[in-house]
Enzyme design. Structure first.
Site, mmCIF file in Angstrom:
data_model
loop_
_atom_site.group_PDB
_atom_site.id
_atom_site.type_symbol
_atom_site.label_atom_id
_atom_site.label_comp_id
_atom_site.label_asym_id
_atom_site.label_seq_id
_atom_site.Cartn_x
_atom_site.Cartn_y
_atom_site.Cartn_z
ATOM 1 N N CYS A 193 0.852 -1.326 -0.042
ATOM 2 C CA CYS A 193 0.040 0.011 -0.101
ATOM 3 C C CYS A 193 0.946 1.254 -0.099
ATOM 4 C CB CYS A 193 -0.873 0.157 1.157
ATOM 5 S SG CYS A 193 -1.707 1.545 1.442
ATOM 6 N N ASP B 121 0.063 -6.064 -0.290
ATOM 7 C CA ASP B 121 -1.025 -6.185 -1.516
ATOM 8 C C ASP B 121 -0.515 -7.580 -2.279
ATOM 9 O OD1 ASP B 121 -2.688 -3.987 -0.666
ATOM 10 O OD2 ASP B 121 -1.462 -2.643 -1.869
#
Length: 285
Positions: free
Chosen positions: A192, A199
Site C-alpha cells: 500500500c 497487497d
C-alpha cells in the site's frame, strides 16, 4: 528496502492508516478521490495522450442496507471505473462509504445502485458502471462467482535467481520473431502506498510482438515486492515498462488482487481494441 518517499501522492489526507469512526447512515462525503495524474507523471503518461485504455474492476462483498420496513438486505456489487477518469477512489474510503448504507433505508436494490453510481461517478469524474445483486433474488438472478486460471503460460516454475525487489524495467527484454501469447504469474506482491501493508495478486500479460524473455519478465514482476504503490498504479507501470522495453504490437496487462476490507481490485490496461479479460476470479480472491 521499502520506497518510503515523502513526495506528494494524493493520499496524505485519506483515511488510510488512521483510526476512523464508522458511519452507518448514508454518507457519500466519505469517498476520497485521488488524482491519477500525480503518479502517472512518474511514468511519463500524459492525460491528453493516454497510451492505454481499460478500467478498474472492483468487486464488493460487504454491502447491506435496510428495506422500507427496516429488514436488512445483503448483496454483492461490482464497480467499473474507466481508466480515463481523472481520479481513482481510495479503497478504505470506499469501504467506509459502503458501510454507511448499513442503517439506511432504500426502496429496492435499484435505488442503492443509482446512489452508488451517482456518488462514484462524481468522485471519479466520469461514468462508473455499477451492478448490485441481492443474495436473495429470484433463483435465476442470484449472484455467482467463477474461479479459473488464465488460458496461458504460468511463469512461476522457472528456476531463476532473483535479487531485485524494487521495480527494474531493465530486467525486461524481447527477442526476434513475432508471437502471440499470454504469460502470467501469481508472484506479484506490492505494498500500500500509504500504510506499507502487503497487497497480493496475480498479473497477466497478453501480447503480440517480439517474444518477451520469460525469465526477465518474472524477475521484473517479483521486483515489485518491496514497492509502495496502489494497485491501479502498479498495473499502469507494468504496461508502460513492457511497452517501452519490449515494443509489442499489441499489449494487455491486468491483475487480480486479493480482497481487503471486503473489496478486491482488478485493474486492466490495454492497447486500443484489446478484448477485456473474462471475470473469472483468481483462486486466492
Amino acid at each position: 528496502m521499502n520506497d518510503t518517499s515523502t513526495s506528494l501522492h494524493g493520499a496524505e489526507a485519506s483515511p488510510l492508516g488512521k483510526p476512523v469512526a464508522y458511519r452507518d447512515t448514508y454518507a457519500p462525503e466519505l469517498l476520497f478521490p485521488i488524482a491519477r495524474q500525480l503518479k502517472r507523471d512518474e511514468i511519463g503518461v500524459r492525460a491528453e495522450a493516454l497510451p492505454f485504455c481499460g478500467e478498474d474492476l472492483w468487486n464488493a462483498y460487504e454491502l447491506s442496507w435496510l428495506n422500507p420496513r427496516g429488514k436488512p438486505v445483503v448483496a454483492l456489487a461490482q464497480f467499473r471505473v474507466p481508466a480515463d477518469t481523472p481520479r481513482l477512489v481510495e479503497s478504505k474510503s470506499l469501504k467506509l462509504y459502503l458501510n454507511s448504507f448499513n442503517q439506511s433505508r432504500f426502496a429496492d436494490a435499484a435505488g442503492v445502485r443509482e446512489a452508488i453510481a451517482r456518488d462514484l461517478s462524481a468522485a471519479a469524474g466520469g461514468t462508473v458502471g455499477v451492478a448490485v445483486w441481492p443474495l436473495t433474488g429470484p433463483e435465476g438472478e442470484r449472484p455467482r462467482r467463477d474461479f479459473a486460471s488464465p488460458q496461458g503460460i504460468c511463469l512461476d516454475e522457472l528456476d531463476i535467481d532473483i535479487d531485485s525487489y524494487q521495480p527494474d524495467p531493465t530486467l525486461l527484454g524481447a527477442g526476434e520473431g513475432i508471437v502471440s501469447e499470454t504469460l502470467y504469474s501469481h508472484l506479484l506482491k506490492s505494498n500500500c502506498l500509504v500504510t506499507g501493508q502487503p497487497d497480493w495478486g496475480m498479473v497477466v500479460v497478453r501480447y503480440t510482438g517480439p517474444a518477451i524473455d520469460r525469465a526477465g519478465l518474472l524477475r521484473y514482476i517479483v521486483s515489485f515486492r518491496e514497492h509502495n504503490e496502489f494497485h491501479e498504479q502498479c498495473v499502469e507501470r507494468v504496461f508502460c515498462d513492457i511497452s517501452e522495453r519490449c515494443r509489442p504490437q499489441r499489449l494487455a496487462v491486468w491483475a487480480r488482487y486479493t480482497r481487503r476490507g471486503g473489496l478486491d481490485i482488478n485493474p486492466f490496461r490495454a492497447s486500443d481494441g484489446e478484448q477485456r479479460p473474462d471475470e473469472a476470479m483468481e483462486i486466492r480472491q
